[in-house]
Design an enzyme around this catalytic site. Sequence first.
Site, PDB file in Angstrom:
ATOM      1  N   HIS A  55       0.826  -1.216   0.000  1.00 13.20           N
ATOM      2  CA  HIS A  55       0.000   0.000   0.000  1.00 13.20           C
ATOM      3  C   HIS A  55       0.859   1.264   0.000  1.00 13.20           C
ATOM      4  O   HIS A  55       0.507   2.281   0.599  1.00 13.20           O
ATOM      5  CB  HIS A  55      -0.952   0.020   1.202  1.00 13.20           C
ATOM      6  CG  HIS A  55      -1.943  -1.104   1.218  1.00 13.20           C
ATOM      7  ND1 HIS A  55      -3.138  -1.054   0.532  1.00 13.20           N
ATOM      8  CD2 HIS A  55      -1.903  -2.309   1.827  1.00 13.20           C
ATOM      9  CE1 HIS A  55      -3.794  -2.190   0.716  1.00 13.20           C
ATOM     10  NE2 HIS A  55      -3.064  -2.966   1.499  1.00 13.20           N
ATOM     11  N   ASN A 128     -10.173  -3.258   1.956  1.00 16.07           N
ATOM     12  CA  ASN A 128      -9.871  -3.125   0.536  1.00 16.07           C
ATOM     13  C   ASN A 128     -11.143  -2.816  -0.237  1.00 16.07           C
ATOM     14  O   ASN A 128     -12.228  -2.722   0.337  1.00 16.07           O
ATOM     15  CB  ASN A 128      -9.242  -4.416  -0.010  1.00 16.07           C
ATOM     16  CG  ASN A 128      -7.799  -4.604   0.420  1.00 16.07           C
ATOM     17  OD1 ASN A 128      -7.062  -3.640   0.600  1.00 16.07           O
ATOM     18  ND2 ASN A 128      -7.399  -5.854   0.581  1.00 16.07           N
ATOM     19  N   TYR A 338       0.413  -4.970  11.774  1.00 20.87           N
ATOM     20  CA  TYR A 338       0.274  -3.572  11.375  1.00 20.87           C
ATOM     21  C   TYR A 338       0.945  -2.603  12.346  1.00 20.87           C
ATOM     22  O   TYR A 338       1.740  -1.753  11.923  1.00 20.87           O
ATOM     23  CB  TYR A 338      -1.202  -3.225  11.166  1.00 20.87           C
ATOM     24  CG  TYR A 338      -1.687  -3.531   9.770  1.00 20.87           C
ATOM     25  CD1 TYR A 338      -1.624  -4.834   9.264  1.00 20.87           C
ATOM     26  CD2 TYR A 338      -2.187  -2.543   8.943  1.00 20.87           C
ATOM     27  CE1 TYR A 338      -2.053  -5.129   7.986  1.00 20.87           C
ATOM     28  CE2 TYR A 338      -2.614  -2.826   7.655  1.00 20.87           C
ATOM     29  CZ  TYR A 338      -2.548  -4.116   7.178  1.00 20.87           C
ATOM     30  OH  TYR A 338      -2.964  -4.399   5.909  1.00 20.87           O
TER      31      TYR A 338
END
Length: 495
Positions: A55, A128, A338
């Site tokens: 990303h 997404n 993350y």
Amino acid sequence: MGDNKKITTASGAPVAHYEDSLSAGPRGQLLLQDYFLHEKLAQFNRERIPERIVHAKGSGAYGTFTVTHDISKFTKAKFLNKIGKETKVFIRFSTVGGERGSADSERDPRGFALKFYTEDGNYDLVGNNTPVFFIKDPRKFPDFIHTQKRDPYTNCKSPTMMWDFWSLNPESLHQVTILMSDRGTPYGFRHMHGYGSHTFSMINAQDERIYVKFHFRTQQGIKNLGGKEASELRGIDPDYAQRDLYTSIDNGDFPKWKLFIQTMTEEQVKEFRWNPFDLTKVWSQKTYPLIEVGELELNQNPQNYFAEVEQAAFAPAHVVDGISFSPDKMLQGRILSYPDAHRYRLGANFEQIPVNRCPFMVNNYHRDGAMRVDGNGGANPNYSPNSFDGLVADKSYAEPAIQLDSLVADHYDRNQNDDDHYTQPGDLYRLLSDEQKEHLINNIVDAMSGIEGPKKDEIVMRQLCHWFRADTNLGMGVARGLGLSMDKLSEHMPK
């Protein structure tokens, strides 16, 4: 008032010479004492923080989420507790596989990450533009992403790597089918849906838990690029989606999405045909209909891309009271990965960066680390329990216990009791119009035509088997497009 126009060092000292370095004579060596030269070059050398491993190319905007329907029977989340309630949000759209300089029109899933600034902390819904993903276990994620990046030998993108991995992982077929369809190249970010993708849970005031999926449906209408149009746009305007987003907001044409949820009770979970927490599967909207929740509007552009978009950090670990996790294995992996990625990229104190900072109360005993900018707790205690500050954990925020299916720890085969990778991709193909089917087949053929090397036939035939298992007509269309004869197919097709 005129003094505020002076150029200064980072510490505020006025600079006497901006363009000329301090040297020993007009042609002599530069002097170590020219501090501003060092500061300027050192700052320049550090302008590029490490880009996101995935990303990396993205665009962002601020907006407002407004509740339009009462779902309090499902959740006690405060930002959803009243019709008309507004919550400030920040969103980041992105492509997945490319670098920061890649084109917006690449055939790639699009990231759809939202940060809700709620009174119970920041809630990040990190999804997404597709309701499924390529894999169902986080152990496979680094391998999958490696196939989408650059070949370690050629340093080029490799269709062979991609199709080799996909053909060896039939669980990818559903997402690959979406990727190869017209939806693989959306026309900018305003004209696509967004999904939480994972299964999450909601908890209501009675501590009852249900499982949910999040759907954001664009109010601008779905619009996609054709394969040829997308390829041409990569050279004409590689940043067109970024430009389209900020221009529309600057012009007051604010993009909007409606948020819906699907719900599944714990009893329905037990009856579902597949594993309901499998990220490669969808829930039928006929059986689990969409329930409207509210409206998202994007109405403010960031003032500085680096400060607000490049440094934005989203984490599925950031949930709030009334919204929680599920046994989705990919979600469980992302809860860990993350925040860890953000600490590497932005530092341990990434949540103090303004775009990531909770605008409401934050109290904890986290201290120190690079770039601590909030006073570091001042003279307050940095340990708990203590006799001074009165901070306590609030047990009213505790979640109800979860009944686990098994207490046996093992590395379960990802396909055990869940190896139907073909029904949903086949159903998706059969839902398409004749024109959309043709586009899908042409896109698959174009992509698979890039497979090369000594294993070419093996990879092509293995992937063709998956297309045939999903739908015979789909398999035949791809085979014809690749110029394969029936004799050649019969040699390799399973008996």
